[in-house]
Design a protein around this motif. Sequence first.
Motif, PDB file in Angstrom:
ATOM      1  N   ALA A 195       0.858  -1.191   0.000  1.00  0.00           N
ATOM      2  CA  ALA A 195       0.000   0.000   0.000  1.00  0.00           C
ATOM      3  C   ALA A 195       0.894   1.241   0.000  1.00  0.00           C
ATOM      4  O   ALA A 195       1.855   1.317   0.773  1.00  0.00           O
ATOM      5  CB  ALA A 195      -0.919   0.007   1.213  1.00  0.00           C
ATOM      6  N   GLU A 228      -3.470   4.584  -0.769  1.00  0.00           N
ATOM      7  CA  GLU A 228      -4.228   5.112   0.372  1.00  0.00           C
ATOM      8  C   GLU A 228      -3.943   6.611   0.445  1.00  0.00           C
ATOM      9  O   GLU A 228      -2.803   7.031   0.626  1.00  0.00           O
ATOM     10  CB  GLU A 228      -3.791   4.432   1.675  1.00  0.00           C
ATOM     11  N   LEU A 244      -5.675   1.635   7.298  1.00  0.00           N
ATOM     12  CA  LEU A 244      -5.259   0.388   6.664  1.00  0.00           C
ATOM     13  C   LEU A 244      -5.332  -0.782   7.645  1.00  0.00           C
ATOM     14  O   LEU A 244      -5.734  -1.890   7.285  1.00  0.00           O
ATOM     15  CB  LEU A 244      -3.825   0.520   6.120  1.00  0.00           C
ATOM     16  N   ARG A 250      -5.421  -6.368   5.355  1.00  0.00           N
ATOM     17  CA  ARG A 250      -4.261  -5.560   5.715  1.00  0.00           C
ATOM     18  C   ARG A 250      -3.081  -5.820   4.774  1.00  0.00           C
ATOM     19  O   ARG A 250      -2.823  -6.969   4.407  1.00  0.00           O
ATOM     20  CB  ARG A 250      -3.835  -5.879   7.149  1.00  0.00           C
TER      21      ARG A 250
END
Length: 344
Positions: A195, A228, A244, A250
């Motif tokens: 992420a 994100e 997150l 996750r």
Amino acid sequence: MHPEEMFMTRATLRDVAAYAGVSHQTVSNVLNDHPSIRPTTRQRVMDAIRALDYHPNVAAKALRESRVTTLCCAFYGHSADEVADPYRNLVQSAFISEANAHGYNITTALLGGDRPGGFEGLRAAYMQRAFGGAVVVSTTLPPGRMRELAAWGLPTVLFDHEDPQGQLPSVTTDYAGGMAGLVAHLVSRGRRDLALVIPSDDFGSSAVLRREGFLAAARAHGVRSRIEAGAWSYEAGEAAFRRLWAGEDRPDAVLCGNDRMGAGALSAARALGVRVPEEVAVSGFDDFEFARYTAPSLTTIHVPHEAMARLAVRRLLSLLSGTAPPDEPPGCQLPVTLVPRESA
């Protein structure tokens, strides 16, 4: 060169030389009224000067004669209250240090959409010989503003942003390559679900290249990637990590767009009892000094901001003195370096 080709661009001494079919030294001799120039040659050069509306760069001449000893560091899109920003402080300090090393001073200007008189004030100060040239610091400088700077004849070097038209010299770094290096590093350590925390509404060149570099590298390695959204701050990194980790899906690695966000993510992980890097890897970007003092120390990408700033000043001085090689490419990109530490 035809006169119409000079639209929105200030003619140079070399343009006049090419138009008249003589050397640039001959044009210089004509401007200095050198007695060795034949009348026919002088007339041809004067015709070219009128056709191209050429005006000698008096700022460069003044600088060479040591009458102008000040350069301008102009920040576009930066507000006056960003005094705690390590990026701004680092580059400004390097500008001052490099300029002082060459016998010049630095004055600072803040430009941007919320300062309608900023560019006009910059131009007025330049015309009044308050400074000889400028380094413009911005990742979001609009193309129209670049054309203005070129049309004014203001000797300018762009810092952290390229001119797509190639009219203004620039000093940048490899943001996309840096993100690719981080992804490769994480994948080599078994991370498969990545992420990236970064502003999704920032279309400056730095943000765009970081996002694109991350996504392209994740595709190339065949790992999962997601964005994100979060601002360029410690608080945004902290909040993004909490979001997150609150979900069931996750990631096993959280890459942050800069070190401030990375420090915030580490703080959130610590507060939530999440082990870094055992449960999740965390990384930053920029390699500001504090990144080595976080707990755990922050894996990041070293961006050579100081070297970039010093090079920008040297390029500006060579531009003003006329010593820049005529075939020097307008854009200069310095490499970045992966700095592995404890967090990833």
